[in-house]
Scaffold this active site. Structure first.
Site, PDB file in Angstrom:
ATOM      1  N   THR A  84      51.219 108.415  77.448  1.00  0.00           N
ATOM      2  CA  THR A  84      50.574 109.253  76.233  1.00  0.00           C
ATOM      3  C   THR A  84      51.207 108.314  75.304  1.00  0.00           C
ATOM      4  OG1 THR A  84      49.985 111.180  77.101  1.00  0.00           O
ATOM      5  CG2 THR A  84      50.489 110.985  74.559  1.00  0.00           C
ATOM      6  N   GLY A 106      44.911 119.114  76.930  1.00  0.00           N
ATOM      7  CA  GLY A 106      46.221 119.086  76.497  1.00  0.00           C
ATOM      8  C   GLY A 106      46.693 119.353  75.282  1.00  0.00           C
ATOM      9  N   GLY A 166      54.299 115.012  77.366  1.00  0.00           N
ATOM     10  CA  GLY A 166      54.885 115.331  78.414  1.00  0.00           C
ATOM     11  C   GLY A 166      53.958 116.406  78.902  1.00  0.00           C
TER      12      GLY A 166
HETATM   13  N1  ASP Z   1      50.929 115.758  76.860  1.00  0.00           N
HETATM   14  C1  ASP Z   1      49.823 114.762  77.608  1.00  0.00           C
HETATM   15  C2  ASP Z   1      48.656 115.935  77.998  1.00  0.00           C
HETATM   16  O1  ASP Z   1      49.192 117.074  78.558  1.00  0.00           O
HETATM   17  C3  ASP Z   1      50.293 113.851  78.629  1.00  0.00           C
HETATM   18  C4  ASP Z   1      51.224 113.010  78.443  1.00  0.00           C
HETATM   19  O2  ASP Z   1      51.927 113.294  77.375  1.00  0.00           O
HETATM   20  O3  ASP Z   1      51.074 112.005  79.093  1.00  0.00           O
HETATM   21  O4  ASP Z   1      47.636 115.687  78.245  1.00  0.00           O
END
Ligand code: ASP
Length: 309
Positions: free
Chosen positions: A175, A205, A227
């Protein structure tokens, strides 16, 4: 002249020394530096913080190494559903999109929601109808295809499991996000993601949720998180950092560490964030082995890293 700065992340996760060869490390560091260059060049010319973070995030979305835009993970149906958000600290205007498909740069659509709609968050078909009204080109799935992401999905396909990049055994996490403080002392934050591999049921998310994955208030800080999104939503992580500064007078680093290293961990969540305040101070905090990250400040400080220092 007032100080200015920009910081970015490309995801936090199991990133330990020795996992990548030097060429792979160099590719990530160059992706980070290109995004920083794009944002910093605008800040130097006097651009707004929000223009700078959008420039940085679009670069990261265009880079297939990161899980946003091109290179986004696969859903359970074999599609790419992307989420993005932006918030300005001066006005606390915000815009976000969730579950959009075929959009090259979801962060641009999120900014359009902020600037050209009366809403904050548009999702799915509605967000796509808004994109059509704004004349966005819809790209074919092949543009977003990445062999590594496809292989990641094959491991989970048909099961009820979802997977964050962050816990994958390979290295392509990511991300992305950016925060900046401009020469007028205005701050802003942006985040963009493909979400979790094999996600279904319209899972969204923290990235497009204002106060969870993204938040900005000139009086406190601008934050972009990465995260395990469910935990960042439950902890209202980005807003919690702001509250600790506003109500408990914590400094920026202490507030970020309190949320990431104590409160998020207590819930069982892993990840990290980047932060900036209106004094152009930047900081990172993560409770994982590493986080793709970097910053550039008007005092000449420049930094790009992957692992724990
Ligand atoms: N926070 C993002 C989600 O849960 C994923 C990530 O940070 O890679 O969609």
């Amino acid at each position: 002249m007032r100080p200015f700065s920009i910081a970015i992340h490309g995801g936090a996760g199991i990133l330990t020394r020795g996992m990548m060869n030097s060429q792979q490390e160099a590719a990530y560091l160059s992706g980070i530096n290109e995004a920083l260059d794009a944002g910093y060049a605008l800040l130097e010319k006097g651009a707004n913080a929000s223009e700078a973070i959008v420039a940085a995030v679009t670069r990261l979305e265009d880079c297939p190494l990161f899980n946003a835009g091109k290179g986004s993970v696969f859903t359970a149906e074999g599609t790419h559903e992307m989420d993005a958000s932006i918030m300005e600290g001066a006005t606390r205007r915000a815009g976000a999109v969730a579950m959009v498909t075929g959009i090259k740069n979801p962060i641009l659509l999120a900014r359009d929601v902020m600037e050209h709609s009366a809403h904050v968050l548009l999702a799915g078909q509605g967000a796509m109808a808004f994109a059509a009204q704004r004349n966005y080109q819809i790209l074919p799935p092949s543009y977003f295809y990445d062999q590594f992401r496809y292989d990641q999905w094959q491991e989970l396909k048909g099961s009820d499991k979802t997977q964050l990049d962050h816990v994958a055994s390979d290295r392509k996490f990511g991300t992305v996000g950016a925060v900046a403080c401009d020469i007028r002392g205005n701050i802003a934050a942006a985040t963009s993601t493909g979400g979790m591999t094999n996600k279904k049921f319209g899972r969204i998310g923290d990235s497009p949720i204002i106060g969870s994955g993204t938040y900005a208030n000139n009086q406190t800080c601008a934050i972009s998180c990465t995260g395990s999104g469910e935990f960042f939503i439950r902890g209202a992580a980005a807003y919690d950092v702001s509250c600790l500064i506003e109500h408990c007078q914590l400094d920026l680093q202490t507030a970020c560490d309190e949320v990431i290293k104590k409160r998020l961990l207590a819930l069982g969540g892993d990840g990290g964030l980047i932060a900036v305040n209106a004094k152009a101070e930047v900081c990172f905090s993560f409770n994982t082995e590493g986080m793709y990250r970097g910053y550039r400040c008007s005092d000449g400080a420049s930094y790009a890293a992957i692992y724990v220092d």
